[in-house]
Enzyme design. Structure first.
Site, short mmCIF file in Angstrom:
data_model
loop_
_atom_site.label_atom_id
_atom_site.label_comp_id
_atom_site.label_asym_id
_atom_site.label_seq_id
_atom_site.Cartn_x
_atom_site.Cartn_y
_atom_site.Cartn_z
N HIS A 1 0.84 -1.21 0.00
CA HIS A 1 0.00 0.00 0.00
C HIS A 1 0.88 1.26 0.00
O HIS A 1 0.60 2.22 -0.72
CB HIS A 1 -0.89 0.03 1.25
CG HIS A 1 -1.90 -1.09 1.33
ND1 HIS A 1 -2.10 -1.84 2.46
CD2 HIS A 1 -2.78 -1.57 0.40
CE1 HIS A 1 -3.07 -2.73 2.24
NE2 HIS A 1 -3.48 -2.60 1.00
N LYS B 1 -18.04 -5.45 11.09
CA LYS B 1 -17.00 -6.31 10.52
C LYS B 1 -15.78 -6.29 11.44
O LYS B 1 -15.28 -5.22 11.80
CB LYS B 1 -16.62 -5.83 9.12
CG LYS B 1 -15.80 -6.87 8.37
CD LYS B 1 -15.46 -6.40 6.96
CE LYS B 1 -14.28 -7.18 6.43
NZ LYS B 1 -13.61 -6.50 5.33
N ARG C 1 -2.33 -6.54 -8.15
CA ARG C 1 -1.22 -7.47 -7.99
C ARG C 1 -1.22 -8.51 -9.10
O ARG C 1 -0.39 -8.49 -9.98
CB ARG C 1 -1.27 -8.14 -6.61
CG ARG C 1 -0.81 -7.21 -5.49
CD ARG C 1 -1.29 -7.67 -4.16
NE ARG C 1 -2.75 -7.59 -4.08
CZ ARG C 1 -3.45 -7.82 -2.98
NH1 ARG C 1 -2.86 -8.20 -1.88
NH2 ARG C 1 -4.76 -7.69 -2.99
N SER D 1 -2.66 -7.77 3.19
CA SER D 1 -3.09 -7.58 4.58
C SER D 1 -3.49 -8.93 5.19
O SER D 1 -3.27 -9.17 6.38
CB SER D 1 -4.28 -6.61 4.66
OG SER D 1 -3.90 -5.35 4.18
P1 ADP Z 1 -9.97 -3.83 0.04
O1 ADP Z 1 -10.30 -4.37 1.38
O2 ADP Z 1 -10.83 -2.69 -0.38
O3 ADP Z 1 -9.79 -4.83 -1.07
P2 ADP Z 1 -7.14 -3.52 0.70
O4 ADP Z 1 -6.88 -2.73 1.92
O5 ADP Z 1 -6.92 -4.98 0.77
O6 ADP Z 1 -8.60 -3.12 0.23
O7 ADP Z 1 -6.29 -2.94 -0.49
C1 ADP Z 1 -6.52 -1.65 -1.01
C2 ADP Z 1 -6.01 -1.57 -2.43
O8 ADP Z 1 -4.61 -1.80 -2.46
C3 ADP Z 1 -6.61 -2.61 -3.38
O9 ADP Z 1 -6.76 -2.02 -4.66
C4 ADP Z 1 -5.58 -3.69 -3.42
O10 ADP Z 1 -5.62 -4.41 -4.63
C5 ADP Z 1 -4.31 -2.86 -3.33
N1 ADP Z 1 -3.19 -3.62 -2.80
C6 ADP Z 1 -3.19 -4.48 -1.76
N2 ADP Z 1 -1.98 -5.01 -1.56
C7 ADP Z 1 -1.17 -4.49 -2.51
C8 ADP Z 1 0.21 -4.66 -2.88
N3 ADP Z 1 0.99 -5.51 -2.22
N4 ADP Z 1 0.69 -3.94 -3.91
C9 ADP Z 1 -0.12 -3.12 -4.59
N5 ADP Z 1 -1.43 -2.92 -4.34
C10 ADP Z 1 -1.95 -3.59 -3.31
#
Ligand code: ADP
Length: 163
Positions: free
Chosen positions: A21, A45, A94, A131
């Site tokens: 992120h 949640k 990803r 995450s």
């Molecule tokens: P959500 O719960 O809305 O899917 P996340 O917090 O998991 O959101 O992720 C937010 C955004 O960041 C999403 O678009 C996800 O694809 C992207 N993302 C998550 N991990 C990575 C990473 N390692 N590299 C690039 N983008 C990522």
């Protein structure tokens, strides 16, 4: 095209905010006038870190990026993005699996809010960071320090201390 205030909204759960992120935010901050990291809060949640813990940790991570702000929101991303005056939603991609989900979201956000979605590809070294992995490693007491920025690792340590 980039709207009056040049703001892109980067929404997500960020539970927790990872180095993947962080990489997206850093790169976006060089491409857009303003970037807002918007932490989605879903009542009911279960989350690892509270919305406030997430916001404080991410604030520390982006402290040196002058055009980046961090907020929390409830409800639909499209509604929130519109209320902030964002011209587009930013998401990270990803692998192919991300695309199927993201394409559906982009379509919904276009239909509901007339918003474009802009994607940045994950950097090669962060493709496997998520995450979900961090939460799993954390639950079993593993070392999460290579997956998250230091302020987030600190927030997780403080969280452990309290629980
Ligand atoms: P959500 O719960 O809305 O899917 P996340 O917090 O998991 O959101 O992720 C937010 C955004 O960041 C999403 O678009 C996800 O694809 C992207 N993302 C998550 N991990 C990575 C990473 N390692 N590299 C690039 N983008 C990522």
């Amino acid at each position: 095209m980039s709207g009056q205030n040049g703001l892109v909204l980067y929404p997500g759960s960020f539970d927790p905010f990872t180095v993947g992120h962080e990489d997206i935010v850093e790169r976006a901050s060089k491409m857009f006038a303003r970037v807002e990291v918007a932490i989605g809060v879903h009542a009911g949640k279960q989350s690892l870190l509270s919305a406030e813990e997430r916001r404080r940790a991410i604030d520390e991570v982006v402290v040196n990026l002058q055009n980046v702000t961090v907020t929390t929101f409830e409800g639909l991303v499209a509604d929130y993005a519109r209320s902030r005056g964002a011209f587009a939603i930013l998401r990270g991609l990803r692998q192919a699996e991300d695309f199927a989900y993201e394409a559906r979201m982009a379509h919904a956000n276009k239909q509901i809010g007339g918003l474009e979605t802009i994607y940045l590809s994950a950097s090669a070294e962060h493709v496997y960071v998520s995450s979900t992995i961090v939460r799993d490693v954390y639950r079993w007491g593993g070392d999460i320090s290579s997956f998250v920025p230091e302020p987030v690792a600190r927030a997780l340590r403080a969280h452990t201390g309290r629980s």
